[in-house]
Design an enzyme around this catalytic site. Structure first.
Site, PDB file in Angstrom:
ATOM      1  N   TYR A   1       0.842  -1.197   0.000  1.00 57.89           N
ATOM      2  CA  TYR A   1       0.000   0.000   0.000  1.00 57.89           C
ATOM      3  C   TYR A   1       0.876   1.245   0.000  1.00 57.89           C
ATOM      4  O   TYR A   1       0.559   2.234  -0.676  1.00 57.89           O
ATOM      5  CB  TYR A   1      -0.923  -0.014   1.221  1.00 57.89           C
ATOM      6  CG  TYR A   1      -1.971  -1.101   1.175  1.00 57.89           C
ATOM      7  CD1 TYR A   1      -3.152  -0.928   0.466  1.00 57.89           C
ATOM      8  CD2 TYR A   1      -1.776  -2.313   1.838  1.00 57.89           C
ATOM      9  CE1 TYR A   1      -4.114  -1.932   0.419  1.00 57.89           C
ATOM     10  CE2 TYR A   1      -2.722  -3.325   1.793  1.00 57.89           C
ATOM     11  CZ  TYR A   1      -3.892  -3.130   1.078  1.00 57.89           C
ATOM     12  OH  TYR A   1      -4.837  -4.127   1.026  1.00 57.89           O
TER      13      TYR A   1
ATOM     14  N   ASN B   1     -12.828  -0.183  -5.134  1.00 55.87           N
ATOM     15  CA  ASN B   1     -12.541  -0.330  -6.556  1.00 55.87           C
ATOM     16  C   ASN B   1     -13.775  -0.865  -7.300  1.00 55.87           C
ATOM     17  O   ASN B   1     -14.214  -1.976  -7.021  1.00 55.87           O
ATOM     18  CB  ASN B   1     -11.360  -1.296  -6.718  1.00 55.87           C
ATOM     19  CG  ASN B   1     -10.965  -1.519  -8.169  1.00 55.87           C
ATOM     20  OD1 ASN B   1     -11.473  -0.882  -9.078  1.00 55.87           O
ATOM     21  ND2 ASN B   1     -10.046  -2.451  -8.374  1.00 55.87           N
TER      22      ASN B   1
ATOM     23  N   CYS C   1      -6.457  -4.518  -7.940  1.00 57.46           N
ATOM     24  CA  CYS C   1      -6.203  -4.171  -6.541  1.00 57.46           C
ATOM     25  C   CYS C   1      -5.814  -5.411  -5.723  1.00 57.46           C
ATOM     26  O   CYS C   1      -5.283  -5.271  -4.615  1.00 57.46           O
ATOM     27  CB  CYS C   1      -7.412  -3.473  -5.928  1.00 57.46           C
ATOM     28  SG  CYS C   1      -8.958  -4.393  -6.018  1.00 57.46           S
ATOM     29  N   HIS C   2      -6.057  -6.610  -6.274  1.00 60.27           N
ATOM     30  CA  HIS C   2      -5.663  -7.833  -5.546  1.00 60.27           C
ATOM     31  C   HIS C   2      -4.144  -7.951  -5.443  1.00 60.27           C
ATOM     32  O   HIS C   2      -3.642  -8.731  -4.634  1.00 60.27           O
ATOM     33  CB  HIS C   2      -6.244  -9.077  -6.218  1.00 60.27           C
ATOM     34  CG  HIS C   2      -5.804  -9.280  -7.626  1.00 60.27           C
ATOM     35  ND1 HIS C   2      -6.421  -8.653  -8.697  1.00 60.27           N
ATOM     36  CD2 HIS C   2      -4.803 -10.039  -8.163  1.00 60.27           C
ATOM     37  CE1 HIS C   2      -5.834  -9.025  -9.827  1.00 60.27           C
ATOM     38  NE2 HIS C   2      -4.841  -9.851  -9.522  1.00 60.27           N
TER      39      HIS C   2
ATOM     40  N   GLU D   1      -1.767 -16.184 -10.560  1.00 61.41           N
ATOM     41  CA  GLU D   1      -0.748 -15.373 -11.252  1.00 61.41           C
ATOM     42  C   GLU D   1       0.671 -15.834 -10.931  1.00 61.41           C
ATOM     43  O   GLU D   1       1.606 -15.528 -11.681  1.00 61.41           O
ATOM     44  CB  GLU D   1      -0.947 -13.899 -10.909  1.00 61.41           C
ATOM     45  CG  GLU D   1      -2.278 -13.347 -11.405  1.00 61.41           C
ATOM     46  CD  GLU D   1      -2.425 -11.853 -11.183  1.00 61.41           C
ATOM     47  OE1 GLU D   1      -1.450 -11.205 -10.717  1.00 61.41           O
ATOM     48  OE2 GLU D   1      -3.506 -11.313 -11.487  1.00 61.41           O
TER      49      GLU D   1
END
Length: 204
Positions: free
Chosen positions: A143, A166, A174-175, A201
């Protein structure tokens, strides 16, 4: 008989229709609504590895992606209040993003190419969300790092608020934002969904 009468007749017969006929009727209704300028927001729901997703788009692009945890009915009401009450379940309008999401969940897509309608974010929150695609697929950022990217290093809590609100999760990633201590942090779709996406990912 005019087009409106035709549609009313078809809708009256819908309960006795096959799923394919219902799909054709829905597509026809969506096409007629758009042609007459009375369709401002098209939406559909899809199944995914992180649960049912609501997708909504305007003529400008994808405007909303919502998890079941957000209550899809409440999200649709919000779109009606914030954008236009002229909403319609028109799946064909969301075919492009549906296809891209399927590729993403199969590990074959690392970025999204559909046009986005950013109207549901403003101010510093919008600035934060516009920087999130800079965090590459398979990467994470704290963050604090995102606050720096957004031009306000002290606005760590504001970054958290931007991620929590979001309107386009998954597509605007945002993940990929985590805590500085390595903890996963919160997520609009729930921490299980966040872990699923990060694991996806991270897979070669």
């Amino acid at each position: 008989m005019n087009t409106s009468d035709d549609l009313a007749r078809d809708l009256a017969q819908a309960y006795a229709s096959t799923p394919e006929h219902l799909r054709q009727l829905r597509d026809r209704l969506a096409g007629t609504a758009r042609a007459h300028g009375i369709l401002d927001v098209a939406y559909r729901t899809i199944d995914s590895p992180v649960g049912p997703l609501l997708l909504a788009a305007t003529d400008l692009g994808l405007v909303r992606v919502a998890y079941a945890t957000e209550d899809h009915d409440a999200v649709l009401q919000g779109l009606s209040d914030q954008i236009s009450p002229r909403l319609l379940n028109a799946p064909a309008r969301l075919d492009a993003i549906t296809h891209e999401l399927a590729e993403y969940f199969e590990g074959r897509r690392h970025r999204f190419d559909v046009a986005l309608d950013w109207r549901l974010s403003a101010g510093f929150r919008s600035t934060v969300l516009h920087r999130l695609p800079d965090i590459g697929y398979g990467q994470t950022a704290s963050y604090a790092a995102v606050a720096l990217l957004a031009g306000n290093p002290k606005a760590v809590r504001a970054v958290g608020s931007a991620c929590a609100s979001n309107p386009l999760p998954l597509v605007v990633p945002c993940h990929r934002v985590v805590r500085s201590d390595g903890a996963i942090g919160g997520y609009i779709g729930g921490t299980d969904a966040k872990r699923t996406l990060l694991a996806l990912e991270a897979t070669p």
